[in-house]
Design an enzyme around this catalytic site. Structure first.
Site, short mmCIF file in Angstrom:
data_model
loop_
_atom_site.label_atom_id
_atom_site.label_comp_id
_atom_site.label_asym_id
_atom_site.label_seq_id
_atom_site.Cartn_x
_atom_site.Cartn_y
_atom_site.Cartn_z
N LYS A 60 -17.55 19.35 -82.83
CA LYS A 60 -17.38 19.84 -81.00
C LYS A 60 -17.95 21.22 -80.18
O LYS A 60 -18.40 21.42 -80.57
CB LYS A 60 -15.90 19.24 -80.43
CG LYS A 60 -16.02 19.14 -79.23
CD LYS A 60 -14.54 18.90 -78.54
CE LYS A 60 -13.81 17.44 -79.01
NZ LYS A 60 -12.92 17.14 -78.57
N ARG A 107 -9.46 22.83 -76.56
CA ARG A 107 -10.51 21.47 -77.34
C ARG A 107 -9.80 21.64 -78.83
O ARG A 107 -10.19 22.88 -79.51
CB ARG A 107 -11.18 21.52 -76.74
CG ARG A 107 -11.20 21.85 -75.36
CD ARG A 107 -13.01 21.56 -74.76
NE ARG A 107 -13.68 19.83 -75.14
CZ ARG A 107 -14.84 19.18 -75.25
NH1 ARG A 107 -15.85 20.88 -74.24
NH2 ARG A 107 -15.33 18.77 -74.84
N ARG A 148 -22.41 14.40 -79.56
CA ARG A 148 -22.30 13.87 -81.13
C ARG A 148 -23.23 13.19 -81.54
O ARG A 148 -23.25 12.58 -80.95
CB ARG A 148 -21.25 14.43 -81.17
CG ARG A 148 -20.57 12.48 -80.77
CD ARG A 148 -18.95 12.93 -81.36
NE ARG A 148 -18.44 11.54 -80.03
CZ ARG A 148 -17.07 11.54 -79.57
NH1 ARG A 148 -16.38 12.67 -80.06
NH2 ARG A 148 -16.83 10.78 -78.82
N TYR A 199 -31.87 -2.76 -114.40
CA TYR A 199 -31.61 -3.67 -112.79
C TYR A 199 -30.27 -3.43 -112.95
O TYR A 199 -29.53 -2.80 -113.29
CB TYR A 199 -32.17 -4.70 -113.29
CG TYR A 199 -32.07 -5.18 -113.82
CD1 TYR A 199 -30.73 -6.48 -113.00
CD2 TYR A 199 -32.03 -5.37 -115.24
CE1 TYR A 199 -29.98 -7.11 -115.05
CE2 TYR A 199 -31.70 -6.17 -116.42
CZ TYR A 199 -30.18 -7.11 -115.63
OH TYR A 199 -29.71 -7.74 -116.93
N MET A 232 -6.72 14.03 -81.49
CA MET A 232 -6.33 15.35 -81.41
C MET A 232 -6.26 15.65 -79.94
O MET A 232 -6.93 15.08 -79.31
CB MET A 232 -6.34 16.27 -82.08
CG MET A 232 -6.44 15.99 -84.20
SD MET A 232 -7.12 16.74 -85.17
CE MET A 232 -8.41 16.44 -84.59
N SER A 274 -26.37 -6.33 -120.60
CA SER A 274 -25.97 -6.92 -119.63
C SER A 274 -24.66 -6.67 -120.25
O SER A 274 -24.22 -7.41 -120.45
CB SER A 274 -26.39 -8.23 -119.26
OG SER A 274 -26.09 -8.47 -117.98
N CYS A 311 -23.90 -7.38 -114.63
CA CYS A 311 -24.26 -8.05 -113.62
C CYS A 311 -21.93 -8.35 -113.20
O CYS A 311 -22.30 -9.51 -113.17
CB CYS A 311 -24.07 -9.99 -115.34
SG CYS A 311 -23.27 -9.51 -116.11
N GLY A 341 -10.69 11.17 -79.67
CA GLY A 341 -9.46 11.17 -79.51
C GLY A 341 -7.86 11.11 -80.01
O GLY A 341 -6.65 10.75 -79.30
N HIS A 365 -7.45 -12.04 -107.04
CA HIS A 365 -8.13 -13.12 -106.82
C HIS A 365 -8.92 -13.57 -106.03
O HIS A 365 -10.40 -14.06 -106.39
CB HIS A 365 -7.13 -14.18 -108.31
CG HIS A 365 -8.33 -15.49 -108.09
ND1 HIS A 365 -8.33 -16.64 -107.19
CD2 HIS A 365 -9.04 -15.62 -109.27
CE1 HIS A 365 -9.55 -17.63 -108.09
NE2 HIS A 365 -10.55 -16.78 -109.57
P1 ADP Z 1 -11.70 14.30 -77.26
O1 ADP Z 1 -12.33 14.41 -78.15
O2 ADP Z 1 -10.69 13.73 -76.90
O3 ADP Z 1 -12.74 13.16 -76.14
P2 ADP Z 1 -12.30 17.17 -75.44
O4 ADP Z 1 -11.82 18.31 -75.84
O5 ADP Z 1 -14.21 16.10 -75.29
O6 ADP Z 1 -11.49 15.12 -76.14
O7 ADP Z 1 -11.78 16.40 -74.81
C1 ADP Z 1 -11.15 15.73 -73.40
C2 ADP Z 1 -11.73 15.49 -71.97
O8 ADP Z 1 -11.77 16.99 -71.22
C3 ADP Z 1 -13.64 15.12 -71.73
O9 ADP Z 1 -13.32 14.26 -70.87
C4 ADP Z 1 -14.26 16.33 -71.94
O10 ADP Z 1 -15.28 16.23 -70.86
C5 ADP Z 1 -13.34 17.13 -70.68
N1 ADP Z 1 -13.23 18.33 -71.23
C6 ADP Z 1 -13.53 19.29 -72.07
N2 ADP Z 1 -13.55 20.40 -71.73
C7 ADP Z 1 -13.76 20.92 -70.85
C8 ADP Z 1 -13.63 21.91 -69.51
N3 ADP Z 1 -14.40 22.77 -70.45
N4 ADP Z 1 -14.30 21.34 -68.37
C9 ADP Z 1 -14.38 20.52 -67.71
N5 ADP Z 1 -13.75 19.37 -68.57
C10 ADP Z 1 -13.69 19.02 -70.32
MG MG Z 2 -14.72 14.37 -76.00
#
Ligand code: ADP
Ligand code: MG
Ligand code: MG
Length: 883
Positions: free
Chosen positions: A24, A93, A337, A856, A104, A768, A836, A102, A453
């Site tokens: 990220k 984040r 990503r 092969y 962490m 083989s 084989c 989703g 098995h």
């Molecule tokens: P995840 O890895 O669970 O997607 P994110 O860090 O991407 O967690 O964030 C969760 C949500 O919050 C996402 O929808 C993201 O776009 C939103 N978000 C994160 N940072 C900001 C920010 N600075 N302003 C507005 N929305 C944010």
């Molecule tokens: Mg995200």
């Protein structure tokens, strides 16, 4: 003092810094670098995560570094953290080097307190928005940082909605929002004994710590285990200034993809929500709109979003998955990503990108994993379908099948043969069940692991299989099983999903997967790159045809004993085994000859122009005899009926059974040992091969049989057997007036053969590696026994990293293979060398075969495409880096 740098402004990073900035953080830095609209911020390095987890607190040096970067951020935006007039709000984040969507926790709107919320309200002229943000923040912070149950907040929220008489969050009044914040405060005080933190800096440090701690939450650990994410040090923490998608109808938030991530079609896709913030899209409280609607609803922003997406795809040269927010008409990018995609999409996107000039063929070949291909080639349960799952266990062989539940292999085989769809359900399986497994749509066992098995056989056959379903209570006697309170009787229909390990009640809707044009193209690229040949293990003409359709360039292993197991032939084989002398054996041999000839003719014809390695009889003879308990039963019947002839016959069989019975059949009287003691059996087989070859040559075809002697461990074995085979070939060819050069070689499957490969290679035209047996004999593990006893524990406790029956053990078995390759080529430079065993269709083992200089690999027909891909990837991965 620690002088290392731990914090990086977005401007200081790039996509190459994933390891320390996390995916990220690196993505945000890269987007900033190329001039896209990204709310400014900074990222704390992943290297800090283990340090934090060790001490449990944020070191003073890091606090200072954070303060510096925060001050710079304030400068950039002209806002101040904690200011009532113009407050800076941030999100905190998480993000590791590998995407864990989703898993962490992320906290939004941090910096709000009872003063700044009023400031925000005045500044935006939108008190509802300010209080909504504050309400969300207290809830998220209370849950994620202070550790209060999410449910406690949700209960209060639900009560408030009821009190106000509304059902949607968005309908909550300002007063309700204010009341909620106060109720949340009270909850925090009650649960933690402390007031909700008002100091923004305290909030920030608390959140940073919580993100680091979330690295070790159970769900994150489980996720990494399932996804096999290994060797990461931790998560980074990104602190980013907030933008708001919840500022009214000209604001929104959403996710989008540059292509369709389930089909791979080049179609901009995604969803969005008007007047909403981050999590709302995924949380499922409100149903998001299809991104296509944005084109009419916010045409200008939509155009800009598409433009940015295309730019990102080009820049990363891969399909992107993005998060964005629109604040009062202005677009902000919040994440990008490389998109997760279905196997179908993976193949299509890779090939399309070559056509579009974005990727080279080699890059495209690296974009699809062997596992994706594996899933792709098996029919699957429609992922959209609603199904009733009654048990979940180990997915042992991918694909899915449905049919009537049958508990006996014989019955399953009969019904399957008759065209019925059946599912074989057993506690576990043994070699006698092969017929049942192969005629059933899928197999389900209540015991065993991934190398049991049933699993091995099913994978070999390309049949779906789930093993180790220990939640299922099997009552074989009453012909039913109970799973999760559901009783399933014989004849009831279930679906077994070998891709996910799910057992589903009834017939689940299936989606067919075919070898698409894109897949053929991708495999074509792979064929142009790979050095290893790819052959198939096939014992029947049908399998040989299938193997060719999958692109096999020959057969690496054709097991002749499978042919003897046919119900018509088994009695003849038994006659042969029971016979004491050559004279007694001959009639049975004579009857078997034409049958074997016919088989070979069909297989060689199916593989015309390609080599077919035929292995002479390998298993211990007594395997063809009926089990002793059956014999005793039959004897009792014969005695009651006073059937003297039958009694005499059974006595003979039992005597023979006892003579042949062994303590260790695996290392007993089998393989070429049988051929040496009973040469007539091998002669028969060779004659059948030679006659089949002659017949085809006369029809103008080009059969290329190769004859393989199993279990050779001493040079003298081949020294004796080779002339015997050659003589038989010469005899037939002379009689038929044809000339075909037939290679004669050995299956290398005992350590001694590897260690004396130089001696053996003087006589062998090919080697083989039979890595199933070579693994058994190297480790002294009996595969079928190990799977049901200690092997699972060994894998669990990491005594073994991987199951050596699935992936070649490079250090032990692999070393023997390398020794054999070197020694063999010393005395016979032209020797043809292949593999084989089961492992021949597994990517890591194929990589090993490539680097070990084999000619092969050979694997079951359905795995041939995987082998083609993996063999090409091995070339690319092992190429010395250009300097
Ligand atoms: P995840 O890895 O669970 O997607 P994110 O860090 O991407 O967690 O964030 C969760 C949500 O919050 C996402 O929808 C993201 O776009 C939103 N978000 C994160 N940072 C900001 C920010 N600075 N302003 C507005 N929305 C944010
Ligand atoms: Mg995200
Ligand atoms: Mg063997």
């Amino acid at each position: 003092m620690d002088q290392r740098k731990f914090v990086y402004d977005f401007e200081e990073g790039s996509k190459e810094m994933k390891t320390i900035l996390g995916g990220k953080g690196a993505g945000l830095a890269e987007m900033t670098k190329i001039g896209l609209p990204v709310p400014p911020g900074f990222t704390i390095s992943t290297e800090m995560c283990p340090e934090y987890l060790k001490v449990g607190d944020i070191p003073e040096t890091l606090r200072n570094e954070i303060r510096e970067h925060l001050a710079r951020l304030e400068g950039k935006l002209g806002k101040k953290f904690g200011s009532a007039q113009n407050p800076l709000l941030v999100s905190v984040r998480s993000g590791a080097a590998v995407s864990m969507p989703g898993m962490m926790d992320t906290i939004l709107n941090l910096g709000l307190n009872i003063e700044t919320v009023e400031g925000l309200a005045t500044l935006t002229g939108n008190p509802r928005f300010a209080w909504d943000s504050y309400r969300r923040f207290t809830q998220m912070y209370g849950n994620v940082v202070l550790g209060i149950e999410h449910n406690d907040f949700e209960t209060i929220l639900a009560e408030q909605k009821q009190l106000q008489g509304v059902t949607l969050d968005t309908d909550l009044s300002i007063d309700s929002l204010k009341a909620l914040v106060q109720k949340y405060f009270a909850l925090v005080q009650e649960k933690t004994g402390k007031p909700f933190p008002q100091d923004p800096m305290e909030q920030l440090l608390g959140a940073v710590g919580a993100v680091f701690r979330s690295w070790n939450t159970e769900r994150a650990i489980t996720y990494r285990k399932i996804e096999k994410i290994d060797g990461l040090i931790g998560t980074a923490v990104t602190v980013q200034s907030m933008v708001f998608g919840n500022m009214g109808s000209d604001s929104s938030t959403g996710v989008c993809f540059t292509r369709d991530n389930s089909t791979g079609a080049k179609h901009f896709s995604g969803e969005y929500l008007v007047n909403a913030q981050g999590e709302d899209v995924v949380a499922g409280i409100r149903t998001p709109k299809n991104i296509d609607e944005m084109e009419t609803e916010m045409p200008e922003t939509y155009r800009r979003l598409v433009e940015v997406s295309l730019l990102l795809e080009k820049h990363y040269r891969d399909m992107q998955d993005m998060e964005f927010t629109v604040e009062r008409g202005k677009l902000f990018m919040l994440q990008t990503r490389n998109a997760k995609r279905s196997p179908v999409a993976a193949v299509k996107v890779a090939v399309d990108m070559v056509v579009e000039g974005l990727l080279t063929k080699e890059e495209a070949v690296m974009r699809v994993t062997p596992t994706q291909l594996d899933t792709l080639l098996h029919p699957q349960v429609d992922p959209q379908a609603k199904v009733q799952v009654i048990a979940t266990a180990i997915p042992a062989s991918p694909g899915a099948g449905y049919g009537k539940v049958i508990f006996e292999s014989k019955k399953a085989a009969e019904l399957g043969e008759a065209g019925e769809k059946v599912i074989l359900v057993r506690q576990d399986t043994s070699p006698e069940d092969i017929d049942g497994i192969s005629k059933a749509q899928a197999t389900l066992t209540t015991r065993g692991g991934a190398s049991a098995h049933a699993a091995l056989v099913a994978r070999g056959l390309g049949k779906p299989c789930v093993v180790g379903a220990d939640q299922i209570k099997l009552n074989s006697a009453e012909k039913n099983f109970v799973a999760n309170g559901v009783c399933v009787h014989e004849g009831d229909v279930i679906t077994v999903n070998g891709t996910t390990g799910e057992v589903i009640l009834g017939q689940a809707p299936m989606v067919d997967v075919e070898q698409t044009a894109e897949l053929a193209t991708l495999l074509g690229y792979a064929d142009g790159i790979r050095r290893l040949g790819v052959r198939a293990n096939a014992d029947t003409p049908a399998n040989a045809h299938k193997a060719r359709a999958f692109g096999a360039e020959g057969i690496g292993l054709c097991r002749t004993e499978r042919m003897f197991n046919d119900p018509e032939r088994l009695p003849l084989m038994q006659e042969l085994v029971i016979a004491g002398s050559l004279e007694e054996r001959t009639p049975a041999l004579e009857k078997l000859l034409p049958m074997q000839r016919e088989d070979f003719e069909k297989i060689l014809e199916a593989m015309d122009g390609f080599p077919v390695i035929i292995r002479l009889l390998d298993p211990p003879l007594h395997e063809f005899l009926p089990q002793m308990d059956r014999l005793t039963g039959e004897m009792a019947e014969a005695e009651t009926a006073h059937d003297e002839a039958r009694i005499a016959y059974l006595q003979k069989v039992m005597k023979r059974y006892n003579e042949l019975k062994e303590f260790n059949p695996m290392i007993g009287f089998r393989g070429c040992r049988v051929g040496i003691v009973y040469p007539d059996i091998y002669q028969l087989q060779v004659r059948a091969i030679a006659e089949a070859t002659a017949a085809l040559v006369k029809r103008g075809l080009h059969p290329m049989p190769e004859i393989m002697l199993p279990l050779v461990g001493h040079v003298n074995e081949i020294k004796v057997l080779k002339p015997l085979v050659q003589e038989e070939l010469d005899k037939v060819f002379k009689r038929e007036g044809i000339k075909v050069a037939v290679k004669i070689g050995t299956m290398v499957e005992v350590p001694r053969a590897c260690l004396t490969a130089d001696e053996i290679a003087e006589y062998a035209d090919f080697f083989s590696f039979g890595t199933n047996d070579l693994t058994q004999t190297t480790y002294a593990y009996s595969r079928d026994d190990a799977a049901g006893t200690f092997l699972p524990a060994y894998l669990e406790s990491k005594i073994l990293d991987v199951d050596p029956f699935q992936t070649i053990d490079r250090k032990g078995v692999g070393k023997l293979i390398r020794i054999a390759v070197v020694l063999g080529r010393q005395t016979n430079p032209g020797i043809e060398i292949g593999i084989c065993g089961e492992q021949g269709g597994e990517a890591d083992s194929i990589d090993f075969c490539h680097t070990s200089g084999l000619d092969y690999v050979s694997c079951s027909a359905p795995r041939v495409p995987i082998a083609r891909l993996a063999a090409a990837q091995a070339v690319i991965k092992n190429r010395p880096a250009a300097s």
